[in-house]
Each structure stands twice: as C-alpha cells, then as structure tokens.
Design an enzyme around this catalytic site. Structure first.
Site, PDB file in Angstrom:
ATOM      1  N   HIS A 267     -22.461  73.471  13.725  1.00  0.00           N
ATOM      2  CA  HIS A 267     -21.792  74.104  14.881  1.00  0.00           C
ATOM      3  C   HIS A 267     -21.827  73.185  16.110  1.00  0.00           C
ATOM      4  CE1 HIS A 267     -21.490  77.673  12.488  1.00  0.00           C
ATOM      5  NE2 HIS A 267     -22.790  77.881  12.483  1.00  0.00           N
ATOM      6  N   ASP A 318     -18.986  78.227   5.903  1.00  0.00           N
ATOM      7  CA  ASP A 318     -20.067  78.995   6.506  1.00  0.00           C
ATOM      8  C   ASP A 318     -20.109  80.456   6.057  1.00  0.00           C
ATOM      9  OD1 ASP A 318     -22.103  79.892   8.123  1.00  0.00           O
ATOM     10  OD2 ASP A 318     -21.148  79.445  10.029  1.00  0.00           O
TER      11      ASP A 318
HETATM   12 ZN   LIG Z   1     -24.539  79.006   8.976  1.00  0.00          ZN
END
Ligand SMILES: [Zn+2]
Length: 445
Positions: A267, A318
């Site tokens: 991220h 994810d």
């Molecule tokens: Zn994750």
C-alpha cells in the site's frame, strides 16, 4: 507438458510485440526463443492472441474472497469492513480454507496469474489453540496452490498485537504466535517445494511490537527470503505510531533493519517526503493494490514518487474485490490521472513490468516474469479478438491489454511449461465458479 514447443501468435518481449515467436521448453524452463517463425512448427502447442509472461499477484489474502459482494451493502470505513472480515476468519478450518483457497487460486489461474504472494496470518485454531501441525493452515494454502496449478510464495505473517502496547483481541488470537521468537520457530519448519517458496511478513507496525521487528528481519536475512509489510494504509496507523514511538511507521521499520531490496511495503499510501526517500533509497519495493485501496476508501498512494525515488512497483489483488491484474495495472495509472489531471505516468510496458517481472522479483521468483531463455516457462495469453480487444493492431497489444482487456480475455495460462488454463477452461479444477460457490457456502452454513 513441462517440455515441448509453444508457438505464440504474438508475444510481448518486454518492450514490444513480436509476431510469430517459437518458445522451446524443457524441465519447466524456457530453453530457446525464436522470432520470425510465421507458421507454427510441427507439433507445437499454438497460443493464439497476445502472450505475456505469467502475471504475479504480489499481495493476496485468499479468505477475503468470501467477502465479495457481502461487504458492499451499507457504508462504513476500513475499520468496519475489518469486523466483517474477522467474522469470516473465525469460521475457517484447515479443511474449509483449503477448499476456498484452491478455488480462489483457480480463479487466479483463469485470470492469467501464475504466481501468488499469500500474506498469511490465520495460523491457529479458535482462541489461539495450536493445531496438531502448527502450520496446518499454511500447508493447506501451499497444497491449494499446487492443486490450482500456480506458484505460491507463502508470506508467513507475524501478527502479535492489536495495537501499540495492546494484546491481541479475541479475534486476533488465531493470528498470534505469542512472540516473534515463537513465530520464527514455527515458520522455520515450513518446507519449500517446486511450486512453493517461503517468505515472511510483518502484518503492520501495529501488529508487531518494535522489539520483534529485528527478529523477523534476521529470519529473512538468514534465508535471503522476501519480506512484506502492510505500511501506512491508514492515517490512524501513522497517528498511533507517532504517539507511541514519535516516528512514522516507515522510519520505525528503517530503524529496526526492516527496509531493503528484499522488502516490499504493501500500500505505502500515506507517506511523508522522508518516508519516500527512506523506501526508495533502500530499494524497498512498493506493492500497490488499487482495486482494494479504492474499495476500502484508503486513498491513493504516491506510486510515481516512490518509483522515481528507487522503489520497484508490484501489484496485488489483496482483498479480491476483483481478481484482475490488468485492472490493477490500469487503475494505478488512472488513479494518478484523476489526482493530477494529466495522462501518461506509466507506459503500458512499465505497467506490465510491474505485473510480471517486478512482481515475481518481489515474491522471490527472479527467474520468472520474462519470455527469455533460462526463465521459468510461465505464460499468459490474452485474446485479441474479443469484444474488448478486437480492433487495435497487434503491435499495440500491450496498450490494449492494459487499457482495455480484462481477466475474462485470458485464454491460456502456462505455469512451468504446464498448460493449466486452455481456451479459458481450467485443466485441474473443472468447475471453478462451482468450487467458489461451494467453498463460500460452507462458511456461511
Ligand atoms: Zn493486505
């Protein structure tokens, strides 16, 4: 076959599309790449369309696939979404997780993904009780990848606390080994296989106390294994880290020896200028997960600045709101366009590199991710004659793939020379939608 000959109608060779490419394979590796072969050699397997190196999904939590759709009702934040996610985690057993992951990895194969990085933290039974085999859950995931025909890097995750100085909550007892040393002892037992490599993860600076960070960093250093860490996905994490340690999460990781070329921050959304310099300057990678980041209302990370500073980019699906690496690649560029109101931050070739070569490197498979002699024979073929892809000339295949194609255009997936998806059908899991539906129904039952 793990050896033989493939003929690629069009192949993406890193910078350009080449028509008529013959690829020889032996023992799962590419032994020769011959261009200028207008017609398939006798006996060659024909891959019609545009063939890319296999796609690497660098960040996955397989069980989040069970949340698809159900978490789209109502409003909330990352933190309210997490409560629903925990309720699914509570119901999983090694058997039900194996069935779910096998179906999810089969969905990935159908989407052209040949290698997954599984960020795995659901280690123990309810209440934190150890299974007879303390790695029963990790082994279930490794076996699921084998049955779905894809490679896996099991990123065994240290998850020890619910926040800075806070013990795990009742939900999180399943994730915790109690100490970083106990985590290291448990994962040291995991064995690599032809299709499986073992790496490590730090769930986040929230979940591993500062004194445990160096233990994890040492474990990967000894094994020269990849290390992943969720980093600054939420501003609340930054605020709590500043309150507890007086530094940003990135600085905390740097001070404990966690950053470096084998490490990937996942991220990397809310960073300071100094964080970007620390990550780029140490060669730490960045895994962007744009479809999840937009789904969870995280924000848009500074991927352009990170790459410019020296951080290689990879991509992950994810939470599996969708499983489509082409969409991840496209979304990274399009998010940046919306933010800056200018176009062309990455070329299609650069985005494909994140989805292939750099993604594999982040997962500890440097031999995969390119159509070259000596590389793993991992190939993903996209249709150039679907409603989405018909029209543009094949020489613009990379642009078509990234900006118009979807996972539904994947026609063939080859992993280590083995034809896992043929003409859009999975060769090992006969009915993938059914497998997904059954595995998810078993959890709600
Ligand atoms: Zn994750």
């Amino acid at each position: 076959m793990t050896e033989g000959t493939y003929w690629l109608e069009h192949a993406w060779l890193g910078d350009y599309v080449e028509p008529g490419v013959t690829v020889e394979v032996a023992d799962g590796r590419i032994t020769a790449v011959r261009t200028g072969t207008d017609a398939p050699p006798p006996g060659a397997e024909i891959l019609r369309g545009l063939t890319l190196p296999g796609l690497a999904n660098a960040h996955s939590h397989a069980f989040h696939r069970a949340l698809r759709g159900t978490v789209q009702v109502g409003s909330g934040t990352f933190w309210t979404w997490r409560e629903v996610m925990y309720s699914v985690a509570d119901r999983l057993t090694p058997e039900t997780y194996h069935a779910l992951a096998r179906a999810v990895y089969a969905e990935m194969a159908l989407a052209g993904i040949t290698c997954v990085g599984e960020f795995h933290y659901l280690h123990h039974d309810r209440g934190g009780t150890r299974y007879a085999d303390p790695n029963a859950m990790g082994e279930a995931l490794i076996e699921a990848a084998a049955e779905a025909g894809i490679r896996i890097t099991l990123l065994d995750t240290a998850y020890l606390s619910s926040g800075f100085g806070e013990p795990p909550t009742a939900h999180q007892l399943r994730f915790s080994d109690g100490s970083a040393e106990a985590w290291a002892e448990r994962c040291s037992v995991l064995k690599e296989r032809d299709h499986a490599r073992i790496g490590a993860a730090i769930h986040s600076v929230r979940a591993v106390p500062a004194e445990g960070l160096a233990t994890v960093a040492r474990w990967v250093e000894e094994r020269r294994a990849p290390l992943h860490v969720h980093l600054s996905e939420q501003t609340a994490e930054n605020d709590a880290c500043l309150a507890a340690h007086g530094v940003t999460p990135t600085r905390l990781l740097a001070d404990h020896g966690v950053l470096g070329p084998r490490t990937t921050g996942v991220h990397n959304t809310h960073l300071t200028e100094e964080d970007i310099r620390l990550l780029g300057g140490s060669g730490t990678g960045t895994c962007m997960c744009p479809t999840t980041e937009r789904d969870l209302a995280d924000g848009i990370g500074p991927a352009v600045a990170l790459q410019r500073a020296g951080s290689p980019l990879s991509l992950g699906s994810d939470s599996h709101a969708v499983i489509d690496l082409l969409e991840e690649a496209r979304a990274m560029e399009l998010d940046e366009r919306l933010r800056t109101r200018t176009r062309g931050h990455w070329t299609a070739a650069a985005l494909l590199r994140a989805a292939t070569e750099d993604g594999h490197a982040a997962l500890g498979w440097p031999e995969a991710g390119a159509i070259e002699p000596g590389r793993a024979a991992d190939l993903t073929t996209l249709a150039l004659d679907s409603v989405r892809t018909a029209g543009p000339p094949p020489r613009l295949g990379a642009e078509t793939a990234v900006f118009a194609a979807s996972a539904a255009d994947v026609r063939h997936t080859v992993v280590g020379g083995r034809h896992v998806v043929r003409d859009g059908a999975h060769a090992l899991v006969p009915d993938v939608p059914r497998a997904l539906a059954d595995a998810i129904a078993a959890l709600s039952g």
